[in-house]
Design a protein around this motif. Structure first.
Motif, short mmCIF file in Angstrom:
data_model
loop_
_atom_site.label_atom_id
_atom_site.label_comp_id
_atom_site.label_asym_id
_atom_site.label_seq_id
_atom_site.Cartn_x
_atom_site.Cartn_y
_atom_site.Cartn_z
N GLY A 162 0.97 -1.66 -0.82
CA GLY A 162 0.36 -0.27 -0.11
C GLY A 162 0.69 0.87 -0.39
N ALA A 163 2.15 0.86 0.64
CA ALA A 163 2.48 1.93 0.77
C ALA A 163 3.01 2.33 -0.38
CB ALA A 163 3.88 2.17 1.63
N GLY A 219 10.89 -1.34 -3.76
CA GLY A 219 11.94 -1.47 -2.23
C GLY A 219 10.46 -1.79 -1.26
N PRO A 220 9.73 -1.09 -0.52
CA PRO A 220 8.82 -1.05 0.27
C PRO A 220 7.80 -2.16 0.30
CG PRO A 220 9.15 1.21 0.04
CD PRO A 220 9.62 0.08 -1.33
N MET A 228 -6.75 5.13 -1.88
CA MET A 228 -6.50 6.51 -1.53
C MET A 228 -4.34 7.03 -1.41
SD MET A 228 -8.52 7.71 -0.82
CE MET A 228 -7.96 9.30 0.23
N ARG A 229 -3.75 5.36 -1.35
CA ARG A 229 -2.60 6.18 -1.64
C ARG A 229 -2.21 5.89 -3.36
NH1 ARG A 229 1.77 7.31 1.51
NH2 ARG A 229 2.92 6.19 0.37
N PHE A 230 -3.32 5.15 -4.25
CA PHE A 230 -2.82 5.33 -5.81
C PHE A 230 -3.51 6.87 -5.88
CE2 PHE A 230 -4.75 5.27 -9.91
CZ PHE A 230 -3.43 4.76 -10.63
N GLY A 288 11.82 5.91 4.05
CA GLY A 288 10.92 6.65 5.18
C GLY A 288 10.33 5.84 5.06
N ILE A 289 10.04 4.47 4.77
CA ILE A 289 8.38 4.20 5.13
C ILE A 289 9.12 2.50 6.03
CG2 ILE A 289 6.70 2.35 4.37
CD1 ILE A 289 6.89 3.87 1.36
N TRP A 290 10.69 2.44 5.85
CA TRP A 290 10.77 0.96 6.88
C TRP A 290 11.51 1.81 8.20
CZ3 TRP A 290 7.21 -2.56 7.35
CH2 TRP A 290 6.39 -3.13 6.43
#
Length: 433
Positions: free
Chosen positions: A56-57, A382-383, A110-112, A261-263
């Motif tokens: 999702g991220a 990557g994420p 929403m992420r898209f 940033g995400i992980w």
């Protein structure tokens, strides 16, 4: 006298443009990666696995990918002032809407949509800088603009962690408040852009007449230097082999950037610290990387060298990820994450100085957008891979090694591209004789 006008003009446009676009990117980057902090509580409340969170991220970048090129073409035609206003207002509204996701499907949608709304902002600003700053000045200016990303992480991490403490206020969870409150500045600044930003040097009423004359002349001369060998058409900008090579290079750096940033908050959190502690610890690596980025890009501008500035930075980031994969304690992990941050941050400004040396006009708009849209798919891969590998193995280790490998590929591709360009230049020299 000429030198005095140059210094005075560059100083004036730098102070007028750079702090403002840094502020815009600061807000953009917070809205792009605050999911990393929201997930500290959101994933439990909504039952998200690491795979759901990573996918999702990362799906943000599919929206980016599909709408990036058309967005930048529109910006080139209608001007940055109108288009950046549109971008910021719509992404602010959608970012606030993230507060109301209820499960995986609404999260993915929403992420898209957030990616689609924000498409065009980053490459649009890179293109915008090429209208205002000669190529010899561009890496340094780009570095200051891009420094907003690590600054955003450094300052935004404690803020995001603090907003999570609003849990239960007016019946909303802390992560919902975080999305809503961090989206408001994007909408406000979007309106400010419309009144503050100037599309081209010819329209700059805030420049003195001799400064405007010098700048317009300097930018025309800069464009003339590359006219003979530059691509100008939309299709050449999209399918130029150099553009595709730079896209692959950027793919690895994007995978590294959004892994952080995400992980990074999740990786730090697993060592057993509080969310507020995560916020402050996560701020340390990017704060250090800002200084390294500015110094590295200045050295790149001063020497006129781009290739090895990108290669060494990518290899540094890859080494940092490998160290992070095996780090046992908090100190070792933060040191490793600092190395990754420094490498990723230092690679980007010299990399983004490359496209406008061989592209101009509509080709520059599409070429830059192509590099950003294809390259940013690394922000999905990557994420998403880290989340998938985490669910399969119970550890972040394999995912970090995977992203490190992508950065090594970026370094090798940069070297091959440089050798190809050098061979082409030598062949043209021989043909001219």
């Amino acid at each position: 006298m000429e030198l005095d006008i140059e210094k005075r003009t560059i100083r004036r446009i730098t102070w007028r443009i750079v702090p403002f676009i840094m502020l815009l990117y600061f807000i953009a980057y917070i809205d792009r990666v605050n999911i990393g902090f929201a997930a500290l509580s959101m994933k439990t409340e909504l039952g998200f696995t690491a795979s759901i969170l990573g996918f999702g991220a990362g799906i943000f970048f599919w929206g980016y990918f599909l709408f990036e090129v058309p967005s930048n073409i529109i910006l080139h035609k209608v001007g940055a002032r109108i288009w950046i206003t549109r971008v910021m207002v719509t992404w602010g509204i959608i970012s606030a809407g993230m507060a109301f996701v209820t499960g995986p499907t609404s999260f993915y949608v929403m992420r898209f949509l957030l990616g689609a709304a924000e498409a065009g902002f980053f490459p649009g600003i890179i293109l915008y800088l090429s209208y205002w700053f000669p190529s010899s000045r561009r890496a340094g200016v780009t570095a200051f603009f891009m420094a907003a990303a690590p600054i955003s992480t450094a300052l935004g991490s404690p803020v995001s962690a603090g907003l999570l403490q609003l849990d239960g206020v007016m019946g909303l969870a802390g992560w919902q408040w975080m999305f809503i409150l961090e989206a408001i500045p994007a909408v406000i600044l979007g309106v400010v852009v419309f009144f503050y930003m100037t599309d081209r040097p010819e329209q700059a009423k805030w420049l003195k007449e001799d400064e405007k004359t010098w700048l317009v002349s300097a930018m025309k001369a800069d464009a003339a230097k590359k006219t003979a060998g530059a691509s100008h058409s939309v299709l050449k900008g999209m399918f130029n082999p150099q553009v595709l090579a730079l896209s692959l290079i950027y793919f690895g750096t994007s995978a590294g950037l959004y892994t952080l940033g995400i992980w990074a908050p999740q990786i730090i959190k697993q060592l057993g610290v509080s969310s507020m502690a995560v916020g402050f610890l996560n701020a340390i690596p990017p704060a250090i990387s800002v200084v390294a980025m500015v110094l590295w890009s200045r050295h790149s501008d001063r020497t006129g060298e781009r290739t090895w500035h990108v290669i060494l930075a990518c290899l540094t980031a890859a080494a940092g990820l490998a160290i992070a994969a095996g780090a046992q304690g908090m100190v070792g992990l933060i040191v490793a994450l600092t190395i990754v941050n420094v490498g990723i941050s230092c690679a980007k400004p010299p990399l983004w100085s490359m496209p406008t040396t061989f592209l101009s006009g509509a080709a520059a708009a599409t070429g830059i957008a192509t590099i950003n849209s294809l390259g940013n798919l690394g922000g999905f891969v990557g994420p998403a891979m880290i989340g998938w590998i985490k669910d399969k193995t119970g550890s972040f280790e394999g995912g970090l090694y995977f992203v490190a490998g992508l950065l090594v590929i970026s370094a090798v591709t940069t070297l091959l591209l440089a050798r190809s360009q050098r061979g082409k230049a030598e062949a043209q020299t021989l043909a001219a004789r």
